[in-house]
Every structure is written in structure tokens, then in C-alpha cells.
Motif scaffolding. Structure first.
Motif, short mmCIF file in Angstrom:
data_model
loop_
_atom_site.label_atom_id
_atom_site.label_comp_id
_atom_site.label_asym_id
_atom_site.label_seq_id
_atom_site.Cartn_x
_atom_site.Cartn_y
_atom_site.Cartn_z
N VAL A 61 0.84 -1.20 0.00
CA VAL A 61 0.00 0.00 0.00
C VAL A 61 0.88 1.25 0.00
O VAL A 61 1.84 1.35 0.77
CB VAL A 61 -0.92 0.02 1.24
N GLN A 62 0.54 2.21 -0.86
CA GLN A 62 1.29 3.46 -0.92
C GLN A 62 1.22 4.16 0.44
O GLN A 62 0.15 4.33 1.01
CB GLN A 62 0.72 4.37 -2.01
N GLY A 63 2.36 4.55 0.96
CA GLY A 63 2.43 5.24 2.24
C GLY A 63 2.53 4.33 3.44
O GLY A 63 2.68 4.81 4.57
N ALA A 64 2.45 3.02 3.22
CA ALA A 64 2.48 2.09 4.34
C ALA A 64 3.80 2.14 5.11
O ALA A 64 3.82 1.96 6.33
CB ALA A 64 2.21 0.66 3.86
N ARG A 65 4.88 2.40 4.41
CA ARG A 65 6.17 2.40 5.10
C ARG A 65 6.32 3.55 6.09
O ARG A 65 7.21 3.51 6.93
CB ARG A 65 7.31 2.44 4.08
N ASP A 66 5.43 4.51 6.00
CA ASP A 66 5.45 5.59 6.98
C ASP A 66 4.99 5.09 8.35
O ASP A 66 5.33 5.70 9.38
CB ASP A 66 4.53 6.74 6.54
N VAL A 67 4.20 4.00 8.36
CA VAL A 67 3.56 3.58 9.61
C VAL A 67 3.66 2.08 9.91
O VAL A 67 3.24 1.65 10.99
CB VAL A 67 2.06 3.97 9.60
N ALA A 68 4.21 1.29 9.00
CA ALA A 68 4.08 -0.17 9.17
C ALA A 68 5.39 -0.92 9.10
O ALA A 68 6.33 -0.54 8.38
CB ALA A 68 3.11 -0.73 8.12
N VAL A 69 5.42 -2.01 9.86
CA VAL A 69 6.46 -3.04 9.72
C VAL A 69 5.74 -4.37 9.60
O VAL A 69 4.59 -4.52 10.03
CB VAL A 69 7.44 -3.07 10.92
N GLU A 70 6.42 -5.34 9.01
CA GLU A 70 5.81 -6.65 8.79
C GLU A 70 6.79 -7.75 9.22
O GLU A 70 7.97 -7.70 8.87
CB GLU A 70 5.42 -6.80 7.32
N PHE A 71 6.27 -8.70 9.98
CA PHE A 71 7.08 -9.80 10.51
C PHE A 71 6.85 -11.07 9.70
O PHE A 71 5.71 -11.44 9.41
CB PHE A 71 6.72 -10.06 11.98
#
Length: 389
Positions: free
Chosen positions: A224-234
Motif C-alpha cells: 500500500v502506498q504510504g504504508a512504510r510511513d507507519v508499518a512493519v511486517e514480521f
């Protein structure tokens, strides 16, 4: 001297799955032939090619020294290449990736780097119990977000009180979901990312079962565009490659959060054995030859076990992924009573839904991590239960 334990350790209950192991051991000690479908511990052996790689790596004396805490370059490079191929995403292997001693370790530590005492963490209910661990240690508060079958076991963001949202720093999600087997769409992730960006909340998406999907491939929230501003994934090697005992996983996403988590790890552990890391790198590089067979086997197990339960009168939503069936017994009965009844009458152990949270009450979780003949025998035993007496 009388030893007084900390107030924080007093907040921890015995870990659900360890309690289930103890129940199984106690019943086996009585001479019973127990079938345990309580814990998601893959029975499928790690692929022989991965094992052969590991044997070779163990013999390499260079691997006997301390590893790099954030992971060796071989594995971080393999992680980056895999995500590019699988999700079309590009990551900086030095800033956006950290290797974990199993994803459970990183999940438990994450709240310590993003939460302060008094902050809230949103945790789905039902849930994987480890999401609570770091919140307790950080002095934070937990707000349980219901996952209801009527909403496809997705959180209803609009129903989270704004006064809680305003004090929230972190939200754990998990799809494909443990324990419900629910799936997720990219459209839901778009809504979640928009909501998280608006409210300044970090999303920690647990993708441990991302490759055990039964329909379309599971999307990454980071698509999702902009997800890296708020998300991490394990991510985890445990289910994807049936390497549960090897203890290896990784986290990708927001570089500030990933680097902070690695900084914490530098002060706690020394990283995973390089031989194991290199074996996981081999697995990632040979993903296409190894994983489809594992996925199809779990899919077939889910279909057969689901049909068996249906014929026995159990009620459930069709699982979209993971290695679990989340179901309600034929009669109204508490989760723990249902589990104890099956253990006592048919020597079958499952996990009580209430052990995963209040919204799990009335459900039972069955793990599909036993050979097919054992699962067939389990269904036969379940069918013999007279729930009316």
C-alpha cells in the motif's frame, strides 16, 4: 531469604501453549493414546535440501563465531530479493531489514522501542498471546479489538473509541489469521494504512502464515502506498518452510522502527547462528521448489478436516489460510468445557478459543499439523462424541 518477584512478572499467566503441552503430557502418562491438535507445530519435515545446506554450513568453522545481530548479509540480501519477487517491493538490506531469532522474539520486543508507559496498544481478540508480552514489559495498556465472524474476523476500525485511538502507539494485526484462519485483502490494508497515518499509529502486521494461503496469494501491507510511513511486517521460516525448531524470521518496513528494534536486540541477543541464517537464505532462494507442496498439503488437510467437522455438526467459517480450523461445537458449550470433554471422552486435545481472548469464547481451535491419517482418526473420534450427554 524470601525472593519477591516483580509486579510485571506477576501479570504474566502461564503461556497457553505450554499449558496445553503439559495437559498432553499428563494424559499420556496415564497410558492414553492422545491425539493433540492443540499447538501449531508443523509435522512436515524441513525439506532435505535445506537440511543438507545446513549440515554444510555447520561444518564451516567461520560460522562458529558470533553472528551480526541484524543478520548476515547473505540472508538480508536473500530477504530483499524474495520480497522483490514475491511482492514487487524494494528494501534497503541495511536499513529496512532485521533478522530475528524467530518472529516471536521481534514481536515481543517491538513495544519496548515504540511505546512509553501509559501508551495503548491495540490487540485483536482473539489473538496470538505473544502480542501482549512487550506491552506489559513496556508499562503500556492493552485495548482488545474484537474480530467477529460476522465481519470476516477483520477489525472494525470505526468502533474503536477515539479516546483510545488518541492514546494508541501500536496496533498488531495478523493475516492469514491465527487462530481464525481468516484472510485479508489489499483493500482492507489501504483503509488500515489511511487510518493509521491519520492517527499516528504504528501497524505491526504478523505475516507468519503469509505463504499458507488457500485462494489468492496473501498481499503485504507494505504494498500500500504510504504504508512504510507507519508499518512493519514480521515473517517467519517456521510455517513457510516447516522450520519451527530452527528459530528464524525477519522484520521489514519502516526503517526507523526496524533499526530501533535492531538496536534493542544488540543489547539483548547476539543474533541467530550463521549456519541457520544461511540455510534460511537457501530456502528463500529456492522458495518456488519448496513451498507450493507444503501449501497444497495444508490446503488439502483443511478441506478434508473441515468437511469432517461439518458432517459432525460443527459450525465455522471456511479458512482462507494458516494451518488452523476455528470452529464452534454442535451445542452451546464453553470453550474449555468442550476441550476437556473431548480430552476425557475421546483422548483428543485441542485449544480452547477462550485462551486466545474473550471473543474466542465458544470456539475451539484445531491445528492441522499432524499427518493425514492422524487427522482422519481425529475426525472419526470427534464424530463419536454425544454432545447431548
Amino acid at each position: 531469604m524470601k525472593i519477591e518477584l516483580s509486579e510485571k512478572i506477576k501479570r504474566f499467566k502461564p503461556f497457553l501453549f505450554e499449558e496445553l503441552y503439559r495437559m498432553e503430557k499428563a494424559e499420556r502418562a496415564k497410558g492414553k493414546n492422545i491425539i493433540s491438535l492443540a499447538v501449531g507445530d508443523p509435522d512436515i519435515p524441513t525439506d532435505s535440501s535445506i537440511v543438507s545446506c545446513a549440515v554444510k554450513e555447520i561444518s564451516n568453522a567461520a560460522n562458529h563465531r558470533y553472528p551480526n545481530t541484524k543478520g548476515n548479509e547473505n540472508l538480508r540480501r536473500a530477504v530483499v530479493d524474495w520480497h522483490k519477487k514475491r511482492h514487487g517491493l524494494s528494501f534497503d538490506r541495511d536499513k529496512d531489514v532485521s533478522i530475528l531469532v524467530g518472529s516471536k522474539e521481534g514481536i515481543a520486543h517491538l513495544p519496548l522501542v515504540v511505546m512509553n508507559p501509559g501508551d495503548y496498544c491495540l490487540i485483536p481478540d482473539p489473538t496470538y498471546p505473544t502480542y501482549r508480552t512487550g506491552v506489559v514489559l513496556s508499562g503500556g495498556h492493552i485495548y482488545d479489538v474484537p474480530l467477529n465472524e460476522a465481519n470476516d474476523f477483520l477489525p472494525d476500525l470505526a468502533k474503536i473509541p477515539q479516546k483510545i485511538v488518541n492514546r494508541t502507539r501500536l496496533f498488531f494485526t495478523n493475516y492469514p489469521n491465527n487462530p481464525t484462519g481468516a484472510g485479508v485483502t489489499l483493500e482492507f490494508y489501504k483503509d488500515l494504512v489511511k487510518w493509521a497515518r491519520k492517527n499516528g499509529i504504528i501497524i505491526a502486521q504478523d505475516a507468519a502464515y503469509c505463504e499458507i494461503y488457500f485462494d489468492k496469494p496473501t498481499p503485504s501491507i507494505l504494498e500500500v502506498q504510504g504504508a512504510r510511513d507507519v508499518a512493519v511486517e514480521f515473517y517467519s521460516a517456521s510455517k513457510t518452510y516447516c522450520m519451527a525448531g530452527w528459530r528464524a524470521g525477519w522484520v521489514v518496513g519502516n526503517s526507523k522502527v526496524v533499526c530501533a528494534l535492531n538496536q534493542l536486540k544488540e543489547n539483548i541477543d547476539s543474533g541467530q547462528f550463521n549456519a541457520v541464517q544461511n540455510a534460511v537464505a537457501f530456502a528463500l532462494k529456492n522458495h518456488g521448489a519448496i513451498v507450493p507442496g507444503i501449501r497444497e498439503r495444508f490446503k488439502a488437510r483443511a478441506a478434508a478436516f473441515s468437511e469432517g467437522l461439518r458432517q459432525c455438526g460443527w459450525r465455522f467459517a471456511r479458512p482462507r489460510g494458516s494451518c488452523f480450523i476455528w470452529a464452534r461445537p454442535p451445542v452451546k458449550i464453553s470453550s474449555i468445557d468442550a476441550v476437556c470433554l473431548m480430552l476425557g471422552r475421546i483422548s483428543l486435545l485441542a485449544a480452547p478459543g477462550s485462551g486466545f481472548g474473550g471473543c474466542g469464547e465458544g470456539y475451539v481451535r484445531f491445528s492441522l499439523t499432524e499427518p493425514e491419517p492422524v487427522l482422519a482418526e481425529a475426525v472419526k473420534r470427534i464424530g463419536s462424541v454425544n454432545w447431548g450427554k
